[in-house]
Design an enzyme around this catalytic site. Structure first.
Site, mmCIF file in Angstrom:
data_model
loop_
_atom_site.group_PDB
_atom_site.id
_atom_site.type_symbol
_atom_site.label_atom_id
_atom_site.label_comp_id
_atom_site.label_asym_id
_atom_site.label_seq_id
_atom_site.Cartn_x
_atom_site.Cartn_y
_atom_site.Cartn_z
ATOM 1 N N ASP A 312 -10.251 21.164 33.628
ATOM 2 C CA ASP A 312 -10.661 21.571 32.277
ATOM 3 C C ASP A 312 -10.923 20.371 31.360
ATOM 4 O OD1 ASP A 312 -10.477 24.227 32.996
ATOM 5 O OD2 ASP A 312 -8.439 24.481 32.253
ATOM 6 N N ARG A 343 -20.610 24.050 33.062
ATOM 7 C CA ARG A 343 -20.233 22.832 32.310
ATOM 8 C C ARG A 343 -20.967 21.587 32.797
ATOM 9 N NH1 ARG A 343 -13.779 24.330 31.484
ATOM 10 N NH2 ARG A 343 -14.171 25.806 29.781
HETATM 11 C C1 S3P Z 1 -6.173 28.280 35.085
HETATM 12 C C2 S3P Z 1 -6.743 27.769 36.209
HETATM 13 C C3 S3P Z 1 -8.007 27.027 36.228
HETATM 14 C C4 S3P Z 1 -8.387 26.541 34.820
HETATM 15 C C5 S3P Z 1 -8.227 27.621 33.789
HETATM 16 C C6 S3P Z 1 -6.780 28.094 33.743
HETATM 17 C C7 S3P Z 1 -4.916 29.034 35.185
HETATM 18 O O1 S3P Z 1 -9.045 27.883 36.672
HETATM 19 O O2 S3P Z 1 -9.710 26.063 34.817
HETATM 20 O O3 S3P Z 1 -8.593 27.158 32.516
HETATM 21 O O4 S3P Z 1 -4.270 29.307 34.159
HETATM 22 O O5 S3P Z 1 -4.534 29.380 36.317
HETATM 23 P P1 S3P Z 1 -9.372 28.060 38.245
HETATM 24 O O6 S3P Z 1 -8.242 28.767 38.877
HETATM 25 O O7 S3P Z 1 -10.640 28.884 38.260
HETATM 26 O O8 S3P Z 1 -9.565 26.681 38.776
#
Ligand code: S3P
Length: 426
Positions: A312, A343
Site C-alpha cells: 500500500d 495504481r
Molecule cells: C489488507 C491486505 C492488502 C492491502 C489492503 C489491506 C488487509 O490487500 O493492500 O489495503 O487488511 O488484509 P491484499 O490482500 O489484496 O494484498
C-alpha cells in the site's frame, strides 16, 4: 483541493489506528463470546463499513469517543441480515466477511461501490468453493455483488497464487467453521494480523514460514484491543519528512509488525534519515516512534518478498523515488493494478503530468529521479492512497497542484489534510 510548495515540515503527530487491525478487531470481537473493547479504532469509511455489516448480522456495536464496544455472540451467534450487506469501498471487508459467511447456516448477499464491483473475487471464490462453500458472483464476472449460501465446510490445504492477506484471511476464517484443520501457503508471507489476533482471542493458528494452519471451532473470548498507529498512514509523513527541505517530524506509536514494515526497509535502502525508536507491544503488535529528517535519497530496487510488506506504500514510494539520485525499479508488484484503482497506470499518468520521468512495466514502475516536479491537475481516481501521495508531491512541486476527488482520504485517514497542515504551520 490545492497544494503549493512547503518550506519545511516540523512537529509531532500521531497517525490514526491501523486499518487492517481495526477491521479484524470488529470481526473477531463479533465472533467471540462477551465484551470486546477496541481503543484507537480507525473511524475511516472502510472500517465503518465493517461495523455496519456486523450490526446487520445482529451484533451490538457501540461507538464511543475513541473506543468501540462489541458484544460478541460467539462463533455461531450471527443472524441472517434483513438486507444486502454493503461493504462500500472496502476490499478487506468483502473478502474477510465472505470467509465467515460461507460457514453460517443462512444465506446472504454482498455488494459494494463501483470500485469494489471491479475488483477480483475469483481469488476467494475458488478456495472457498473448494471448502464446500456456495459463493457466486451474481453477474458471473468473478466480481461483487456476491451471493453466499451458508454450508458445512471442509478443511483444505490451499496454495495461493498471490501473497494476499485478504485471501489468506478469508480461507482461515472459513476454517473456523470447517470439519478439519485448514492451511494456506502463500508465495511470500503477507501481513499476519489475522493469525496474531485470532490467537489473541483464543484460536489456534500456527505459522511455519509462509504457511498458516488453523484448527476449527475454537472458543473465542472477548478481549481488550488497542490498535497501533497505521504504518501505511505514517508512510505519507515519513516520505514527506524525507523529501521536504528543513524538515523534522516525530511520528508517535506506529505499528512496525515485520510483515508491514517494508517502508522502513526501503527508507534504509534509499539512505533516508529515519530513526526507529521501538517502545511497546500492543495486543501482540510491535510499535515504535519514528524520527524523520530531510534526507538525500538514492534510487533502489524494490522486489520479491519485500513487496507484500509495503504494497500500500508503493504509490508514496514512487513519489519519493522522483526525489532520489538515480533509478528506482519497482517489480513483482502487479497486484497494484487491482487495488482501489490501477495504481501503476494512475501513478504513471499523474507523475508524468508533473514532469517526472517514470515508465510503467507489467509488474511495476521504473523511475528516474532528479527531475523537479511541476504542479499539475491530478486525478485521485477516488483512491485514497493516490490522493495522499499527491498531496505530499504537491508540497514539493513548483506552482500549484490540484487533486481531484481529494476527499476520498476519508477511506483510511479522515484527518489527513488537517494533520498535514498542522506540521506546515508549526
Ligand atoms: C489488507 C491486505 C492488502 C492491502 C489492503 C489491506 C488487509 O490487500 O493492500 O489495503 O487488511 O488484509 P491484499 O490482500 O489484496 O494484498
Amino acid at each position: 483541493m490545492k497544494f503549493t510548495r512547503a518550506k519545511a515540515l516540523r512537529g509531532e503527530l500521531t497517525v490514526p489506528g491501523d486499518k487492517s487491525i481495526s477491521h479484524r478487531a470488529i470481526m473477531f470481537g463479533s465472533l467471540a463470546k462477551g465484551l470486546t473493547t477496541v481503543d484507537n479504532f480507525l473511524k475511516g469509511a472502510d472500517c465503518l463499513s465493517t461495523i455496519d455489516c456486523f450490526r446487520k448480522l445482529g451484533i451490538s456495536i457501540e461507538e464511543k469517543e475513541n473506543q468501540i464496544k462489541i458484544q460478541g455472540n460467539g462463533l455461531h451467534g450471527l443472524t441472517q441480515p434483513g438486507q444486502i450487506l454493503d461493504v462500500g469501498n472496502s476490499g478487506t471487508t468483502i473478502r474477510l466477511i465472505s470467509g465467515i459467511l460461507s460457514g453460517q447456516c443462512f444465506d446472504v448477499s454482498l455488494t459494494g461501490d463501483s470500485s469494489i464491483q471491479k475488483r477480483p473475487m475469483g481469488r476467494i471464490i475458488e478456495p472457498l468453493s473448494q471448502m464446500g462453500a456456495s459463493i457466486q458472483s451474481v453477474k458471473d464476472n468473478d466480481c461483487a455483488p456476491l451471493k453466499i449460501q451458508g454450508k458445512l465446510l471442509h478443511g483444505i490445504h490451499y496454495q495461493t497464487k498471490v501473497a494476499s492477506a485478504q485471501v489468506k484471511s478469508a480461507i482461515l476464517l472459513a476454517g473456523l467453521y470447517a470439519d478439519s484443520p485448514t492451511s494456506v501457503t502463500e508465495p511470500a508471507l503477507s501481513r499476519n494480523h489475522t493469525e496474531l489476533m485470532l490467537n489473541f482471542f483464543g484460536a489456534k493458528v500456527e505459522t511455519k514460514g509462509a504457511t498458516a494452519t488453523i484448527q476449527p471451532d475454537p472458543f473465542l473470548t472477548g478481549q481488550a484491543i488497542t490498535v497501533p498507529g497505521d504504518i501505511s498512514s505514517a508512510a505519507y509523513f515519513i516520505a514527506a519528512g524525507c523529501i521536504t527541505p528543513n524538515s523534522e517530524l516525530f511520528i508517535r506509536n506506529v505499528g512496525i509488525n515485520p510483515t508491514r514494515d517494508g517502508m522502513l526497509k526501503v527508507c534504509k535502502m534509499m539512505g533516508a534519515d529515519v530513526t526507529v525508536l521501538p517502545h511497546k507491544v500492543q495486543s501482540g503488535e510491535p510499535t515504535a516512534d519514528l524520527l524523520v529528517k530531510t534526507s538525500s535519497l538514492n534510487g533502489c530496487t524494490i522486489e520479491g518478498d519485500l513487496i507484500p510488506t509495503l504494497i500500500d506504500e508503493l504509490p508514496m514510494i514512487a513519489v519519493m523515488a522522483c526525489f532520489a539520485k538515480g533509478t528506482t525499479v519497482i517489480r513483482d508488484a502487479a497486484e497494484l493494478k487491482v487495488k482501489e484503482s490501477n495504481r501503476i497506470n494512475v501513478m504513471v499518468e499523474n507523475l508524468t503530468a508533473m514532469g517526472a520521468h517514470i515508465t510503467a512495466t507489467d509488474d511495476g514502475m521504473i523511475i528516474e529521479g532528479g527531475y523537479p516536479l511541476q504542479g499539475a491537475v491530478v486525478d485521485s481516481h477516488l483512491d485514497h492512497r493516490i490522493a495522499m501521495s499527491f498531496a505530499v508531491a504537491g508540497l514539493n512541486a513548483d506552482g500549484e497542484t490540484e487533486i481531484l476527488g481529494a476527499e476520498c482520504v476519508n477511506i483510511s485517514y479522515p484527518g489527513f489534510y488537517q494533520d498535514l497542515n498542522q506540521i506546515q504551520s508549526s
